[in-house]
Write a protein that holds these residues in place. Structure first.
Motif, short mmCIF file in Angstrom:
data_model
loop_
_atom_site.label_atom_id
_atom_site.label_comp_id
_atom_site.label_asym_id
_atom_site.label_seq_id
_atom_site.Cartn_x
_atom_site.Cartn_y
_atom_site.Cartn_z
N PHE A 221 0.82 -1.21 0.00
CA PHE A 221 0.00 0.00 0.00
C PHE A 221 0.86 1.26 0.00
O PHE A 221 0.50 2.26 -0.64
CB PHE A 221 -0.94 0.00 1.21
N LEU A 222 1.98 1.23 0.71
CA LEU A 222 2.88 2.39 0.71
C LEU A 222 3.47 2.62 -0.67
O LEU A 222 3.63 3.77 -1.11
CB LEU A 222 3.98 2.18 1.74
N PHE A 223 3.80 1.53 -1.37
CA PHE A 223 4.30 1.67 -2.73
C PHE A 223 3.23 2.31 -3.63
O PHE A 223 3.54 3.15 -4.48
CB PHE A 223 4.70 0.30 -3.29
N LEU A 224 1.99 1.90 -3.46
CA LEU A 224 0.92 2.45 -4.29
C LEU A 224 0.78 3.95 -4.10
O LEU A 224 0.48 4.68 -5.04
CB LEU A 224 -0.41 1.76 -3.96
N ARG A 225 0.98 4.41 -2.87
CA ARG A 225 0.86 5.85 -2.61
C ARG A 225 1.96 6.65 -3.29
O ARG A 225 1.82 7.85 -3.51
CB ARG A 225 0.88 6.11 -1.11
N ARG A 226 3.07 5.98 -3.61
CA ARG A 226 4.20 6.66 -4.25
C ARG A 226 4.09 6.62 -5.77
O ARG A 226 4.84 7.33 -6.46
CB ARG A 226 5.52 6.00 -3.83
N VAL A 227 3.20 5.79 -6.28
CA VAL A 227 3.09 5.62 -7.73
C VAL A 227 2.05 6.59 -8.27
O VAL A 227 0.91 6.62 -7.80
CB VAL A 227 2.71 4.17 -8.09
#
Length: 328
Positions: free
Chosen positions: A133-139
């Motif tokens: 989920f943290l990766f998704l927020r950065r994409v």
């Protein structure tokens, strides 16, 4: 996130039970009864047939119900929270993280109990899902394909780490067994922890409306007074528990959480509460059919259910991609 319009069909919204669901329950019930009597061991002719029936067949059938429902339900919740139809525990790295947690516990505590191994798998699955989920927020580009690609890449990295550690510690064979996804080793006294996922299903049902609102996005959720981050945290925790428990007891069940929610939503829309019984029922049915195929295709040997599920799931995944492409 990726554009997935959540518009429940009016005729299905709020309807938990209907005649079609009862027919589905009858069909799946018949499959489960068949599962009780399919196998190499003659439970009728042998002297200890009754005992073997209670030790192996009944626990295996119960495990089919609990594991199938848990993974299908996890896929449904994850698709809502990410607003993407192509994610589920095996396309987000959650299963790989659970395996890494299990491996870590076995290395640190070689004689660990089933409960201890399960805790390690759940904690690792939770951490891994939060990382996703943290990766998704950065994409910034969150198309329907980018999201699962990120998850698959993260899962591949974690799987590589697990494989390297297993090679260094002579546990590669154990790792392969854990991820085989088979109900062969499910016996009385070794599967009871799966009942935890029944509590997870109850929790998902009770807060289903909040998950549905969270699936509309952070902005809309905040505007209607919902604590979006808290719901994401709760959803992640429930997914991690279900995935960790199933991984420890059964192993990897690929694509199940991808197939079932998409099939159900095609016919019933996207309301989580009214779809949950259908998702659990179809998940149980698909796992049972795949397990029956695995038990009979090369009898007296067995093919792991994950192999059959992987073939079916890969075909469905490609079909869903083609369908998404046609719809633009």
């Amino acid at each position: 996130m990726a554009a997935v319009t959540r518009t429940p069909r009016a005729r299905n919204k709020g309807r938990l039970f209907d005649g079609k669901l009862l027919v589905g329950i009858a069909v799946v019930g018949a499959l489960l009864v068949l599962s009780l009597f399919v196998g190499v061991y003659d439970v009728f002719g042998a002297e200890d047939g009754d005992e073997m029936f209670a030790i192996t067949r009944i626990p295996r059938t119960i495990a089919l119900v609990l594991a199938g429902a848990a993974m299908a339900m996890s896929g449904l919740v994850m698709q809502l929270l990410t607003q993407n139809r192509f994610v589920e525990p095996t396309t987000t790295g959650t299963t790989e993280w659970a395996g890494l947690g299990l491996l870590t516990v076995m290395l640190l505590v070689p004689g660990a109990s089933l409960t201890t191994r399960m805790v390690g798998a759940v904690v690792a699955a939770f951490i891994g899902t939060m990382v996703f989920f943290l990766f998704l927020r950065r994409v910034t580009l969150r198309s329907s394909l980018i999201v699962p690609i990120i998850g698959i890449m993260l899962g591949a990295v974690v799987s590589s780490v697990s494989t390297f550690v297993a090679l260094q510690t002579d546990m590669l064979q154990n790792l392969g067994v854990w991820f085989a996804g088979s109900f062969t080793s499910v016996l009385r006294g070794q599967y009871e922890m799966l009942w935890i996922v029944a509590l997870v299903a109850v929790a998902v049902f009770l807060i289903a409306d909040r998950f549905t609102v969270a699936g509309l996005g952070e902005e809309i959720s905040t505007n209607v007074g919902l604590n979006y981050n808290r719901i994401i945290l709760v959803g992640t925790g429930l997914i991690a528990i279900a995935t960790g428990v199933v991984t420890v007891v059964v192993g990897n069940l690929p694509f199940l959480g991808l197939i079932v929610p998409n099939v159900v939503s095609m016919f019933r829309g996207d309301d989580l509460r009214s779809n949950l019984p259908w998702v659990c029922l179809l998940g149980v049915g698909i796992v049972t059919v795949c397990d029956l195929i695995g038990r009979t295709v090369i009898m007296p040997f067995e093919v792991p259910v994950s192999l059959v599920l992987g073939i079916v799931g890969a075909v469905v995944f490609v079909l869903l991609l083609l369908r998404q492409r046609r719809r633009g």
